[in-house]
Design a protein around this motif. Structure first.
Motif, mmCIF file in Angstrom:
data_model
loop_
_atom_site.group_PDB
_atom_site.id
_atom_site.type_symbol
_atom_site.label_atom_id
_atom_site.label_comp_id
_atom_site.label_asym_id
_atom_site.label_seq_id
_atom_site.Cartn_x
_atom_site.Cartn_y
_atom_site.Cartn_z
ATOM 1 N N ALA A 96 14.625 -0.233 -2.603
ATOM 2 C CA ALA A 96 15.599 0.324 -3.540
ATOM 3 C C ALA A 96 15.069 0.387 -4.953
ATOM 4 N N THR A 97 14.108 -0.451 -5.303
ATOM 5 C CA THR A 97 13.600 -0.515 -6.661
ATOM 6 C C THR A 97 12.079 -0.445 -6.638
ATOM 7 N N PRO A 98 11.468 -0.053 -7.754
ATOM 8 C CA PRO A 98 10.003 -0.042 -7.822
ATOM 9 C C PRO A 98 9.432 -1.444 -7.613
ATOM 10 N N VAL A 99 8.190 -1.483 -7.155
ATOM 11 C CA VAL A 99 7.480 -2.748 -6.958
ATOM 12 C C VAL A 99 6.349 -2.820 -7.974
ATOM 13 N N HIS A 100 6.273 -3.946 -8.668
ATOM 14 C CA HIS A 100 5.223 -4.158 -9.656
ATOM 15 C C HIS A 100 4.505 -5.465 -9.329
ATOM 16 N N LEU A 101 3.207 -5.371 -9.091
ATOM 17 C CA LEU A 101 2.393 -6.542 -8.794
ATOM 18 C C LEU A 101 1.263 -6.654 -9.806
ATOM 19 N N THR A 102 0.820 -7.872 -10.068
ATOM 20 C CA THR A 102 -0.452 -8.088 -10.736
ATOM 21 C C THR A 102 -1.426 -8.531 -9.661
ATOM 22 N N ASN A 103 -2.394 -7.665 -9.384
ATOM 23 C CA ASN A 103 -3.298 -7.863 -8.256
ATOM 24 C C ASN A 103 -4.731 -7.900 -8.763
ATOM 25 N N CYS A 104 -5.394 -9.058 -8.608
ATOM 26 C CA CYS A 104 -6.758 -9.217 -9.103
ATOM 27 C C CYS A 104 -6.876 -8.803 -10.570
ATOM 28 N N GLY A 105 -5.887 -9.186 -11.362
ATOM 29 C CA GLY A 105 -5.931 -8.939 -12.790
ATOM 30 C C GLY A 105 -5.493 -7.559 -13.231
ATOM 31 N N LEU A 106 -5.176 -6.664 -12.289
ATOM 32 C CA LEU A 106 -4.760 -5.313 -12.640
ATOM 33 C C LEU A 106 -3.329 -5.062 -12.158
ATOM 34 N N PRO A 107 -2.555 -4.264 -12.896
ATOM 35 C CA PRO A 107 -1.216 -3.936 -12.439
ATOM 36 C C PRO A 107 -1.253 -2.954 -11.275
ATOM 37 N N VAL A 108 -0.417 -3.187 -10.292
ATOM 38 C CA VAL A 108 -0.238 -2.265 -9.172
ATOM 39 C C VAL A 108 1.255 -1.986 -9.074
ATOM 40 N N SER A 109 1.638 -0.748 -9.310
ATOM 41 C CA SER A 109 3.047 -0.387 -9.325
ATOM 42 C C SER A 109 3.297 0.797 -8.400
ATOM 43 N N VAL A 110 4.368 0.732 -7.640
ATOM 44 C CA VAL A 110 4.804 1.865 -6.828
ATOM 45 C C VAL A 110 6.276 2.112 -7.133
ATOM 46 N N THR A 111 6.628 3.352 -7.332
ATOM 47 C CA THR A 111 8.013 3.696 -7.632
ATOM 48 C C THR A 111 8.800 4.055 -6.385
ATOM 49 N N ALA A 112 8.093 4.313 -5.302
ATOM 50 C CA ALA A 112 8.721 4.626 -4.014
ATOM 51 C C ALA A 112 7.744 4.220 -2.919
ATOM 52 N N PRO A 113 8.235 3.949 -1.720
ATOM 53 C CA PRO A 113 7.338 3.542 -0.634
ATOM 54 C C PRO A 113 6.256 4.591 -0.376
ATOM 55 N N PRO A 114 4.988 4.188 -0.361
ATOM 56 C CA PRO A 114 3.912 5.155 -0.100
ATOM 57 C C PRO A 114 4.085 5.844 1.252
ATOM 58 N N GLN A 115 3.720 7.108 1.277
ATOM 59 C CA GLN A 115 3.786 7.905 2.499
ATOM 60 C C GLN A 115 2.416 8.409 2.936
ATOM 61 N N ARG A 116 1.394 8.257 2.058
ATOM 62 C CA ARG A 116 0.063 8.793 2.333
ATOM 63 C C ARG A 116 -0.985 7.744 1.946
ATOM 64 N N ALA A 117 -0.972 6.642 2.646
ATOM 65 C CA ALA A 117 -1.852 5.525 2.311
ATOM 66 C C ALA A 117 -3.204 5.655 3.005
ATOM 67 N N ILE A 118 -4.231 5.080 2.363
ATOM 68 C CA ILE A 118 -5.556 4.970 2.950
ATOM 69 C C ILE A 118 -5.942 3.497 2.984
ATOM 70 N N ALA A 119 -6.416 3.033 4.132
ATOM 71 C CA ALA A 119 -7.001 1.699 4.265
ATOM 72 C C ALA A 119 -8.503 1.876 4.383
ATOM 73 N N LEU A 120 -9.258 1.198 3.519
ATOM 74 C CA LEU A 120 -10.678 1.497 3.385
ATOM 75 C C LEU A 120 -11.589 0.707 4.299
ATOM 76 N N GLU A 121 -11.078 -0.272 5.022
ATOM 77 C CA GLU A 121 -11.884 -0.948 6.041
ATOM 78 C C GLU A 121 -10.952 -1.593 7.054
ATOM 79 N N GLN A 122 -11.550 -2.162 8.099
ATOM 80 C CA GLN A 122 -10.766 -2.497 9.284
ATOM 81 C C GLN A 122 -9.742 -3.603 9.055
ATOM 82 N N ASN A 123 -10.064 -4.603 8.250
ATOM 83 C CA ASN A 123 -9.092 -5.663 8.034
ATOM 84 C C ASN A 123 -7.800 -5.113 7.443
ATOM 85 N N ALA A 124 -7.942 -4.288 6.393
ATOM 86 C CA ALA A 124 -6.762 -3.686 5.784
ATOM 87 C C ALA A 124 -6.042 -2.776 6.766
ATOM 88 N N THR A 125 -6.813 -2.017 7.524
ATOM 89 C CA THR A 125 -6.216 -1.111 8.511
ATOM 90 C C THR A 125 -5.380 -1.874 9.525
#
Length: 291
Positions: A34-63
């Motif tokens: 219902a609301t945006p998500v704001h994270l501090t991840n490894c020292g950088l801000p990561v914000s999403v205003t809506a659930p991602p619909q076109r995500a990429i996972a760059l290696e197998q663990n994340a996938t």
């Protein structure tokens, strides 16, 4: 010494990958974020205003984390498969486009038009791969990186723990607006940890048996050092990682020092890369020839 076999891509709690008991979680019709998500991840801000619909996972663990959360329908790309995908995740994995055998280039990532990028390794965000997270942010693409592998060592969580892996799962599920899936997956994985702890043999020694985690190589054996997943597993089982005093997570060892430390159990990683001493069988053959 005893010898025990272990497969490199074991499971979520061992390598931040998949391994849920009942397969990938069924996708919901709509996210309830219902609301945006704001994270501090490894020292950088990561914000999403809506659930991602076109995500990429760059290696197998994340996938496999994403697939275990039932997010295959939100993925437009994966890359860098290092081991066979877990059987219960294979049907979902086959629906996701593979962008590259190793890491995709910046051009390939941009061509996929992602709205979220995720990796558990810093190398995925190098200039000759997907490009830096800061560069992706300037394009309006939030990018997440495991806290165990931050760009700046000072920002990283130095020791891998299961609780830390679970926090990462919660972060990803929160970004996609499916926190209840993280709760279920973590409960399932915690039950596996509890079962493993309960099945571990008890010893008269409070220190427990000593384990050598033999990862790869023959002339120069690479082994598990301090702070990685093998350390966490050793502690869980009441055992001792023979090289826990090493400063690196995967240091280069030598056979003289290994013989001196005389581990009670050797755990063999069964890698599928095809290099010297990668497969469990190649390690067995080498050890038998040189015992």
């Amino acid at each position: 010494m005893k010898t025990v076999f272990i497969k490199a891509g074991l499971c979520l709690v061992l390598a931040a990958a998949g391994c849920s008991d009942g397969g990938a979680t069924e996708p919901a019709a709509q996210s309830h974020l219902a609301t945006p998500v704001h994270l501090t991840n490894c020292g950088l801000p990561v914000s999403v205003t809506a659930p991602p619909q076109r995500a990429i996972a760059l290696e197998q663990n994340a996938t496999e984390i994403m697939l275990s959360l039932g997010l295959a329908d939100r993925m437009v790309g994966t890359s860098y498969q290092t081991d066979p995908v877990l059987p219960d995740l294979r049907p979902a994995y086959e629906k996701v486009p593979v962008l590259a055998k190793l890491y995709p280039s910046r051009e390939a990532v941009r061509a996929a038009a992602p709205d979220f990028v995720y990796s558990t390794y810093t190398s995925a965000y190098s200039p000759d791969a997907a490009g830096s997270r800061a560069d992706l942010a300037t394009l309006g693409v939030p990018a997440y990186l495991s806290e165990f592998a931050c760009e700046k060592p000072a920002d990283a969580t130095q020791t891998v723990t299961f609780d830390g892996i679970f926090d990462e799962i919660r972060d990803i599920a929160g970004v996609f607006g499916v926190p209840e899936r993280a709760d279920k997956l973590i409960r399932d994985q915690q039950s596996r940890l509890d079962a493993a702890r309960g099945a571990a043999p008890t010893t008269a020694s409070s220190a427990g048996p000593s384990l050598l985690w033999y990862y790869s190589g023959t002339s120069t054996p690479y082994v598990a050092g301090h702070g990685g997943v093998p350390d966490a597993i050793s502690s869980l089982l009441g055992a001792r990682n023979t090289f826990t005093d090493a400063s690196q997570k995967w240091p280069a060892g030598n056979w003289e020092e290994i013989a001196k430390r005389n581990p009670e159990v050797i755990v063999l990683a069964d890698l599928t890369r095809g290099g010297d001493g990668d497969s469990a069988q190649s390690k067995i053959d080498f050890l038998r020839r040189n015992r």
